[in-house]
Design an enzyme around this catalytic site. Structure first.
Site, short mmCIF file in Angstrom:
data_model
loop_
_atom_site.label_atom_id
_atom_site.label_comp_id
_atom_site.label_asym_id
_atom_site.label_seq_id
_atom_site.Cartn_x
_atom_site.Cartn_y
_atom_site.Cartn_z
N CYS A 1 18.82 -102.38 33.59
CA CYS A 1 19.46 -102.47 32.27
C CYS A 1 20.31 -101.21 32.11
O CYS A 1 20.56 -100.51 33.10
CB CYS A 1 18.43 -102.65 31.15
SG CYS A 1 17.35 -101.24 30.82
N THR B 1 19.83 -98.23 30.76
CA THR B 1 19.11 -97.01 31.16
C THR B 1 18.03 -97.25 32.19
O THR B 1 17.54 -96.30 32.81
CB THR B 1 18.43 -96.37 29.94
OG1 THR B 1 17.52 -97.35 29.40
CG2 THR B 1 19.43 -95.95 28.88
N ASP C 1 20.30 -106.91 32.56
CA ASP C 1 20.97 -107.29 31.33
C ASP C 1 22.46 -106.96 31.48
O ASP C 1 22.93 -106.58 32.56
CB ASP C 1 20.30 -106.65 30.10
CG ASP C 1 20.65 -105.18 29.89
OD1 ASP C 1 21.36 -104.60 30.74
OD2 ASP C 1 20.22 -104.61 28.87
N HIS D 1 2.79 -94.01 47.04
CA HIS D 1 1.59 -93.63 46.26
C HIS D 1 1.23 -94.66 45.19
O HIS D 1 0.05 -94.78 44.85
CB HIS D 1 1.82 -92.27 45.59
CG HIS D 1 1.80 -91.13 46.56
ND1 HIS D 1 1.79 -89.81 46.15
CD2 HIS D 1 1.79 -91.11 47.91
CE1 HIS D 1 1.78 -89.02 47.23
NE2 HIS D 1 1.79 -89.79 48.31
N HIS E 1 -4.81 -93.36 47.41
CA HIS E 1 -3.86 -93.95 46.46
C HIS E 1 -4.26 -95.37 46.08
O HIS E 1 -3.97 -95.82 44.97
CB HIS E 1 -2.45 -93.92 47.05
CG HIS E 1 -2.01 -92.54 47.41
ND1 HIS E 1 -1.86 -91.54 46.47
CD2 HIS E 1 -1.75 -91.97 48.62
CE1 HIS E 1 -1.50 -90.42 47.08
NE2 HIS E 1 -1.43 -90.65 48.38
C1 RB5 Z 1 21.56 -102.59 25.88
O1 RB5 Z 1 22.60 -102.14 25.09
C2 RB5 Z 1 20.65 -101.43 26.23
O2 RB5 Z 1 19.87 -101.10 25.16
C3 RB5 Z 1 19.80 -101.79 27.44
O3 RB5 Z 1 20.61 -102.09 28.52
C4 RB5 Z 1 18.85 -100.72 27.93
O4 RB5 Z 1 19.52 -99.52 28.13
C5 RB5 Z 1 17.61 -100.57 27.17
O5 RB5 Z 1 16.71 -99.79 27.53
#
Ligand code: RB5
Length: 147
Positions: free
Chosen positions: A66, A68, A8, A99, A134
């Protein structure tokens, strides 16, 4: 090996960095499903695009990114056939292959720096699934899709 990658808007720069690392291998075919700019997009849509390529067999493995890595890994793991591992360190990346036979790697563009992310990718691409005990556990994970 064919690897499909998507992010994203929160990880476009990391996506470019990861593609450069994948090119080091010399024999990896990369498919980039976007996004390509800073305009906001929804990470479940990117997860769906990447995972469709993996589930169909068009790609051997996928990488989803993304901000996080959390949202896109949750979304990816909703898709039958996907074992997505969110990795912020090299040890987890290695174990996710050895694993868990993870077929999709997730990372966060706002969490993991380019250097560590590159090492995570290098290890994740090279590490093989150990099988054995595994395999039984991974089979049990996949059987959960039928319950
Ligand atoms: C987008 O702002 C953010 O929420 C997305 O990139 C991600 O971190 C969501 O888990």
């Amino acid at each position: 090996m064919k690897i499909v990658i998507g992010s994203d808007h929160g990880a476009v720069a990391l996506k470019d960095e990861v593609k450069m690392v994948l090119k080091e291998f010399g024999d990896i075919e990369i498919k980039d499903v976007g996004t390509f700019g800073t305009e906001s997009v929804d990470y479940p849509d990117i997860a769906e695009k990447v995972c469709a390529e993996v589930v169909s067999g068009a790609a051997d493995r996928g990488i989803v990114l993304c901000g996080t890595g959390i949202g896109i890994s949750i979304a990816a793991n909703k898709i039958d056939g996907i074992r997505c591992a969110l990795c912020n360190d090299v040890y987890s990346a290695r174990m996710s292959r050895a694993h868990n036979n993870a077929n999709v790697l997730a990372m966060g563009g706002r969490v993991t720096g380019f250097g560590p992310a590159g090492e995570i990718v290098r290890v994740w691409v090279k590490e093989e699934f150990e099988g054995g005990r595994h395999e039984r556990r991974v089979n049990k994970i996949m059987a959960l899709e039928e319950k």
